[in-house]
Scaffold this active site. Structure first.
Site, PDB file in Angstrom:
ATOM      1  N   ASP A 415      11.902 -36.371  -4.524  1.00 40.00           N
ATOM      2  CA  ASP A 415      12.111 -35.732  -3.225  1.00 40.00           C
ATOM      3  C   ASP A 415      12.840 -36.664  -2.263  1.00 40.00           C
ATOM      4  O   ASP A 415      12.629 -37.882  -2.269  1.00 40.00           O
ATOM      5  CB  ASP A 415      10.741 -35.348  -2.647  1.00 40.00           C
ATOM      6  CG  ASP A 415      10.846 -34.696  -1.293  1.00 40.00           C
ATOM      7  OD1 ASP A 415      11.478 -33.628  -1.206  1.00 40.00           O
ATOM      8  OD2 ASP A 415      10.309 -35.251  -0.316  1.00 40.00           O
ATOM      9  N   GLU A 468      16.783 -34.987  -5.579  1.00 43.37           N
ATOM     10  CA  GLU A 468      17.178 -34.151  -4.458  1.00 43.37           C
ATOM     11  C   GLU A 468      17.933 -35.074  -3.505  1.00 43.37           C
ATOM     12  O   GLU A 468      17.330 -35.787  -2.700  1.00 43.37           O
ATOM     13  CB  GLU A 468      15.961 -33.533  -3.761  1.00 43.37           C
ATOM     14  CG  GLU A 468      16.371 -32.573  -2.655  1.00 43.37           C
ATOM     15  CD  GLU A 468      15.391 -32.507  -1.498  1.00 43.37           C
ATOM     16  OE1 GLU A 468      15.459 -31.537  -0.738  1.00 43.37           O
ATOM     17  OE2 GLU A 468      14.571 -33.427  -1.342  1.00 43.37           O
TER      18      GLU A 468
END
Length: 737
Positions: A415, A468
């Protein structure tokens, strides 16, 4: 018990030290408590603030321990030999109890573990730190170990010691900064925390275990002893063959899931499903829909439901919201038996400021940076890990490996990578500290990500990692030895933003934004991309995928079907967030389940059937996936027809694989006789038409296929005049001779 004896005048325990015991102020409790030899005798010192009398028990014999005057609960006396003993306490009411003495047990952490922990290179810290149910010297109990190098005292506190930090202070292991203790009689399910006296002598808020394997259900904040050993996996077949399912040339279609809101049990307080229920219902559904992988939003324990798991505190604990650790393994095991890979979101970018977490863990900025210009995320009000500290980097890398090894996870989606890569991320001038060369790159974070990928791929063959990463940082999915970050894949955030911006526009204006749909091909093969339609696109007022679409109700569904056809025909692996496959009207709400009732209506069920069929076509057609990450698998046929908002391209696989042609019409006008170039002669089967009646469309198309004519078009030797239904995507696959 015998009468309480008078204090021994010759006991090797000063009143000052005894008072330190009673006050919980000893820095080295094992130097005083437990058995020690002095003056040719074996002395036992014990502390129990609830006892008025104490004796040591060896076999059938007992030996009184004298109370130390001025230090309530401290007892000292001799035993005839250095041998295993128990303690029997008595209170003022005459009640008595028999217990093992934690201070008679030696250290558990071995010299090599101690060395590697001190060096910050212990790849599997969970094998040493945390709470381990075990047998020590023939006695069952739990070994606790925690890193707190600047603390003056660390104690285990729990129900078994009345949450009294004076009663079970731990042993400091030299220069490692690790504290440990084996506590007999403690086992599975016991809640606990650590109580620390900080570097300045301050009593800290009680802390959860950074390497705890379990946690209480929020809002309670204690760690919980969990025995994570001994699980019986049934996924050998999957584990030995999964590399092919995670490869760059594999069909990868990911179903992203928030476990707490996928489906709920309305008749039971609207509770979320358990891991065991998910192992049946979710796995069956994802399999039936044709997805290849499940991706779970963070499963590491987190205190605030509204963070969706992206502000974790218990990095080593699967959230108790759905069950204990073995039951999470049941979910993974079931997915593997069904042929589904499992990816989890992993969050090394930041952690919350909750007082029971990592913040100021031992009274100092231990896991975080002390300077808020480096250590505080302004966007999320969270703390940033100090990646340059060896022990912190090791903590994170070990955590990544933990999920892959202990829970057989097949991939980690990392993330907020962009926030890690840049020191000035979301900061104004003067709010950040440049790197040693005066630049904005965070070299320590870069090294952490590279090491994580090297170790994960090296230690767990067949896994995947995905970033990401929302910027154009070079080489995210390139090998580390080629100067990259070493990820297997990167989320294509640019493609997502451009194409959604286009498809949300009224078709009458699309001609002016035509190249938003083509621009992604310019960089489509610079990384190994996943095309993500994730949770972030259907929350916080952004609306659902269906409500993004322009037009009246029927046009909204047609636009969405055409967009999904475009996505599945486009180079790149696929990812779709739950609920998007049924075109629900409402945006995602983590407090409730997907609007499953919507799927009872024909148009919603049509989109659901479309996604299922797209997955089936994708998985069965090598030309649509084999070269997702290679430029040789793509060729434009028509990328410039902005007046008609039509796009067409060829997808190719191996030399013997039938090519596919994808044609999109993003206007509400039916186009009859639209000629499209074809790379081969013969018949081309209409393998997908998003306007088919079964999907809720108008049933317009090419009656199952077209025959290539020997007419040069779009740079091809062959072509066919086609019917392009309004707001549709058609995928043609060449029929092999």
């Amino acid at each position: 018990m015998t009468d309480t004896p008078a204090p021994y005048p010759q006991m090797p325990l000063s009143h000052e030290t005894a008072q330190q015991i009673a006050q919980g102020a000893l820095h080295d409790p094992f130097a005083i408590l437990g058995p020690h030899e002095s003056g040719g005798q074996v002395w036992v010192t014990a502390f129990d603030p609830g006892a008025s009398g104490m004796e040591a028990v060896l076999g059938e014999d007992s030996y009184p321990l004298a109370p130390v005057e001025g230090a309530a609960g401290v007892f000292c006396g001799t035993i005839p030999e250095r041998a295993p003993y128990k303690l029997r306490g008595t209170n003022a009411s005459g009640d008595n109890w028999l217990m093992e003495d934690p201070y008679r047990f030696g250290p558990v952490i071995g010299e090599m573990d101690e060395y590697l922990l001190g060096e910050g290179t212990h790849q599997r810290i969970w094998k040493v730190l945390g709470a381990h149910v075990m047998e020590c010297e023939g006695v069952q109990g739990t070994h606790f170990a925690v890193w707190a190098p600047n603390a003056r005292r660390v104690s285990v506190v729990a129900d078994f010691n009345s949450w009294d930090g004076r009663r079970n202070p731990m042993r400091l292991r030299g220069a490692t900064g690790v504290w440990e203790i084996f506590i007999p009689g403690v086992g599975e399910g016991a809640p606990y925390k650590y109580e620390l006296i900080g570097a300045q002598g301050q009593l800290m808020a009680q802390k959860a275990d950074p390497v705890g394997f379990g946690a209480q259900h929020p809002p309670e904040t204690a760690s919980v002893v969990r025995d994570i050993t001994g699980y019986g996996w049934h996924d050998d077949k999957w584990m030995t063959s999964r590399a092919a399912s995670n490869a760059f040339d594999a069909p990868i279609s990911v179903y992203e899931v928030h476990l707490g809101s996928w489906r709920r049990v309305a008749e039971d307080g609207n509770r979320p499903l358990s891991y065991k229920e998910l192992a049946e219902e979710l796995v069956q559904y994802a399999t039936d829909m044709g997805f290849t992988h499940l991706e779970f939003m963070p499963v590491s324990e987190y205190p605030f439901d509204g963070s969706w798991g992206y502000q974790p505190i218990g990095l080593f604990a699967p959230t108790i919201r759905h069950g204990p650790p073995h039951e999470f393994r049941d979910l993974v095991d079931a997915a593997h038996e069904a042929g589904l890979g499992v990816i989890i979101d992993w969050v090394p970018g930041h952690f919350p400021t909750d007082v029971h977490g990592l913040a100021q863990f031992d009274g100092t900025a231990l896991y975080e940076h002390a300077d808020p210009r480096e250590g505080f995320h302004q966007d999320w009000n969270t703390l940033i890990y100090n990646y340059g500290r060896a022990e912190v980097a090791n903590f994170l890398i070990s955590n990544a490996l933990y999920w892959l090894e202990e829970y057989h996870i097949d991939g980690l989606r990392v993330d907020a990578v962009a926030s890690m890569l840049y020191r000035d991320y979301s900061r104004q001038e003067g709010q950040w500290i440049p790197n040693k060369w005066g630049g904005r790159e965070n070299y320590e974070a870069i090294e952490l990500l590279q090491r994580t990928n090297i170790i994960c791929y090296g230690e767990c063959p067949g896994v995947m990692t995905a970033a990401e990463e929302s910027t154009s940082f070079p080489g995210v999915s390139k090998p580390v030895d080629a100067g990259g970050l070493g990820f297997g894949f990167k989320w294509n955030m640019g493609w997502m933003n451009d194409t959604l911006d286009y498809i949300e526009r009224d078709p009458i204006h699309r001609r002016h934004h035509h190249h938003q749909m083509t621009f992604g091909i310019h960089y489509a093969f610079s990384e190994n991309f996943i095309l993500p339609i994730s949770h972030d696109e259907v929350v916080h007022g952004k609306g659902s995928m269906l409500t993004k679409m322009p037009g009246m109700e029927g046009e909204k569904f047609a636009n969405l079907r055409a967009y999904y056809g475009f996505m599945w025909g486009h180079p790149g692996k696929k990812l779709l967030f739950m609920g998007c496959e049924i075109a629900q009207w409402s945006e995602w709400n983590y407090k409730d389940q997907i609007d499953w009732k919507a799927a009872e209506y024909h148009t919603h069920a049509g989109v659901q059937r479309l996604v299922k069929d797209l997955n089936a076509l994708y998985r069965s057609t090598p030309s649509l996936y084999l070269k997702d990450c290679e430029p040789g698998g793509f060729e434009w046929l028509e990328g410039n027809d902005m007046d008609n908002s039509v796009y067409a391209w060829v997808r190719r696989g191996g030399p013997d694989d039938p090519p596919a042609v994808v044609v999109c019409n993003f206007t509400p006008m039916e186009r009859n006789g639209y000629r499209v170039g074809l790379p081969k002669s013969g018949r081309w089967r209409e393998a997908m038409n998003t306007d088919a009646e079964i999907y809720g469309g108008g049933g317009r198309g090419n009656q199952g296929g077209v025959e290539a004519e020997e007419v040069d078009w779009h740079g091809q030797d062959y072509s066919a005049a086609m019917t392009l239904p309004p707001l549709s995507t058609i995928i043609l696959v060449h029929d092999a001779d």
